[in-house]
Design an enzyme around this catalytic site. Structure first.
Site, PDB file in Angstrom:
ATOM      1  N   ALA A 143       0.807  -1.216   0.000  1.00 41.77           N
ATOM      2  CA  ALA A 143       0.000   0.000   0.000  1.00 41.77           C
ATOM      3  C   ALA A 143       0.843   1.271   0.000  1.00 41.77           C
ATOM      4  O   ALA A 143       0.324   2.354  -0.271  1.00 41.77           O
ATOM      5  CB  ALA A 143      -0.914   0.003   1.234  1.00 41.77           C
ATOM      6  N   HIS A 144       2.137   1.165   0.313  1.00 42.87           N
ATOM      7  CA  HIS A 144       2.979   2.359   0.443  1.00 42.87           C
ATOM      8  C   HIS A 144       3.753   2.615  -0.846  1.00 42.87           C
ATOM      9  O   HIS A 144       4.210   1.676  -1.502  1.00 42.87           O
ATOM     10  CB  HIS A 144       3.958   2.163   1.608  1.00 42.87           C
ATOM     11  N   PRO A 145       3.907   3.893  -1.255  1.00 40.95           N
ATOM     12  CA  PRO A 145       4.748   4.188  -2.419  1.00 40.95           C
ATOM     13  C   PRO A 145       6.157   3.615  -2.233  1.00 40.95           C
ATOM     14  O   PRO A 145       6.702   3.638  -1.136  1.00 40.95           O
ATOM     15  CB  PRO A 145       4.789   5.721  -2.450  1.00 40.95           C
TER      16      PRO A 145
END
Length: 567
Positions: A84-86
């Protein structure tokens, strides 16, 4: 004297948050690096990302970071990564953060060299961001990470988008490891200010008052009115009062109160105590009181020292008191123990690093120190005791300064005496360092004498080592003499200007300082006499004799002043 120990924190983010076998292999190389202390490992399943925190001297931290990047590049295949994180690499970001004894710019230079090494030796392309940025717009991490891993093929071959180090056409190695952003930033403090309210709305209003971004500027009603826009159609804002801060209000079920939750992104711009006072002011304007402060994670020691001194000065109190007392003032002033006990040894980075260090002479009790000196081993010896006599002399002069600063009727002189007390604390610190340094110098001489002497080469190396160690053993007590000689200025000032009820203490301080200078002088001479370089030996002895003469004159003057005063 006693240059502050350099400490750097590193907080790499690795693109693996689910497989603990992989995470442990990465953190193991950090733990195995000498001098580095692993502080925290925080994996996230949804983000598929692990944030690791470790700290230590600059060279050790850089080495641990390099090894961790190498291991992550071996174990993590970015072609298979989802979260979910860049992200754009197996090691996504790698910031170096100054904690103590080192500047942000020095960390930035370390980061640039590390990025080049990673690119050259590991073939992992690197961008430099924040303070380490080589291109202005790349100070913003989002610019470096634009398009994330999926844009890697284009960015590696497009001028203007290529990484700072390791740019090349896409290949299997780059596809596997992705890119890493290596940077330097100031320490970020995460803190919550406790409020005597349950209203999230009120807490949020205070957060908007102070945070740098401020609040939307509205037409008419400041809460429900239409957001104003500038000529380009962008929303307009009313900036808050604290630069380098982000904040929001929320309610905490665990405590049953609302808080202003804040990230201070640059403690040089907005120190913690400044943020605390400003939140207090804005809360009071809204009929609310800040009851305390909660620190999330760890903080550098200087944050508490700066805060303690700030509140002492507001009280017109001397800041020339022991470090632990200053920290206690900071804890009580900001209510760091409001919700639960606050233990500096568990929250301050430098203290956590000290826990594994070898116990030194200055860590012993008075009783233990005396007994250790009395044993048949030659160290600690006269040079060490001389340094400690200097510590006691400085301590007595400092005591008189602090008593004078707090004397009833002398309130207008608190800053004057506080300045003398602060000087005394600095001398105590440097002389305490020399207590152990003198013994270590003697041990180096003994180690040199223990070197092998079987061959001519052995003998030559041994002789050279003995001479180098002996020179050091002469120069260390000379440092003690110079530092102890500075104690006389404090004791004389206190004998003349200080609290008359404590003038005898200033006199004893001068006697202790003289013992320190003369005692250390003996050690200069006995070691200098063993030097083959007689020119150097003569120069050391001459300097020692000059300091001894000055000490005798200063002590006699102070003793005469004190004797006359006490009749």
């Amino acid at each position: 004297m006693n240059k502050e120990k350099q400490l750097v924190e590193c907080v790499p983010n690795f693109s693996e948050g689910r497989n603990m076998k992989v995470i442990n292999q990465i953190t193991d190389v950090v733990k195995q690096t000498k001098g580095v202390k692993l502080l925290d490992v925080d994996p996230g399943e949804a983000t598929n990302r692990t944030v690791v925190t470790f700290v230590g001297p600059p060279d050790a931290v850089v080495e641990a970071a390099f090894k961790a990047v190498k291991k992550a590049g071996e174990l993590i295949d970015m072609r298979l990564h989802h979260g979910a994180h860049p992200r754009m690499g197996a090691t996504d970001v790698l910031p170096l953060i100054p904690v103590a004894g080192i500047t942000l710019e020095e960390c930035a230079e370390l980061a640039r060299k590390l990025a080049k090494r990673i690119a050259d030796e590991l073939e992992i392309p690197c961008y430099c961001y924040e303070a380490a940025a080589l291109i202005a717009e790349r100070r913003n991490l989002a610019v470096c990470r634009e398009g994330e891993y999926e844009a890697l093929t284009e960015k590696l071959s497009t001028p203007g988008k290529q990484p700072d180090f390791g740019a090349r056409p896409i290949d299997e190695r780059a596809m596997r490891t992705g890119c890493t952003a290596v940077g330097a930033r100031n320490f970020l403090i995460a803190t919550n200010f406790n409020l005597n309210t349950t209203s999230t709305r009120r807490a949020n209003a205070i957060a908007f008052d102070v945070r740098e971004k401020g609040r939307p500027l509205r037409e008419g009603n400041p809460i429900t009115g239409k957001v104003k826009k500038d000529a380009h159609g962008n929303p307009m804002t009313l900036p808050g009062t604290l630069k380098a801060t982000k904040a929001i209000g929320w309610f905490i079920d665990e405590y049953g109160i609302a808080q202003v939750s804040m990230n201070i992104t640059d403690i040089d711009v907005t120190p913690l105590h400044v943020a605390f006072d400003e939140v207090c002011r804005c809360a009071q304007n809204r009929g609310i009181r800040v009851t305390g402060t909660e620190i999330v994670g760890l903080i550098p020691k200087r944050t508490l020292i700066e805060a303690g001194k700030y509140f002492l000065e507001k009280q017109q109190r001397s800041v020339g008191i022991p470090e632990e007392d200053i920290i206690r003032i900071a804890v009580k002033s900001m209510g760091l123990d409001d919700l639960k006990p606050f233990h500096p040894r568990e929250k301050v980075i430098e203290f956590l690093c000290e826990q594994e260090e070898k116990k030194q002479l200055v860590d012993l009790t008075v009783d233990e120190f005396a007994k250790e000196t009395s044993r048949e081993s030659p160290a600690p010896g006269g040079g060490t005791i001389a340094a400690y006599m200097g510590v006691l002399g400085a301590a007595l002069g400092t005591m008189v300064a602090n008593l004078s600063s707090h004397k009833p009727g002398w309130d207008d002189r608190w800053a004057e005496f506080g300045t003398w007390a602060a000087r005394g604390q600095e001398l105590m610190t440097s002389l305490l360092h020399l207590v152990d340094e003198d013994t270590e110098a003697f041990n180096r001489v003994m180690a040199a004498f223990g070197l092998p002497k079987k061959t001519e080469e052995d003998k030559a190396a041994r002789t050279q080592a003995i001479q180098a160690a002996t020179l050091d053993a002469a120069q260390v007590p000379l440092k003690t003499m110079k530092e102890a000689a500075k104690v006389f200025e404090i004791c004389k000032a206190m004998a003349i200007e200080g609290n008359p009820n404590s003038i005898s203490d200033a006199g004893v301080g001068a006697l202790a300082a003289r013992a320190a200078v003369l005692g250390a002088g003996m050690n200069v001479k006995i070691n200098a006499a063993s030097l083959a370089d007689k020119t150097m030996a003569s120069a050391l002895m001459a300097e020692a004799d000059d300091l001894i003469a000055q000490a005798n004159t200063a002590e006699t003057e102070i003793y005469t002043l004190v004797s006359k005063a006490i009749g």
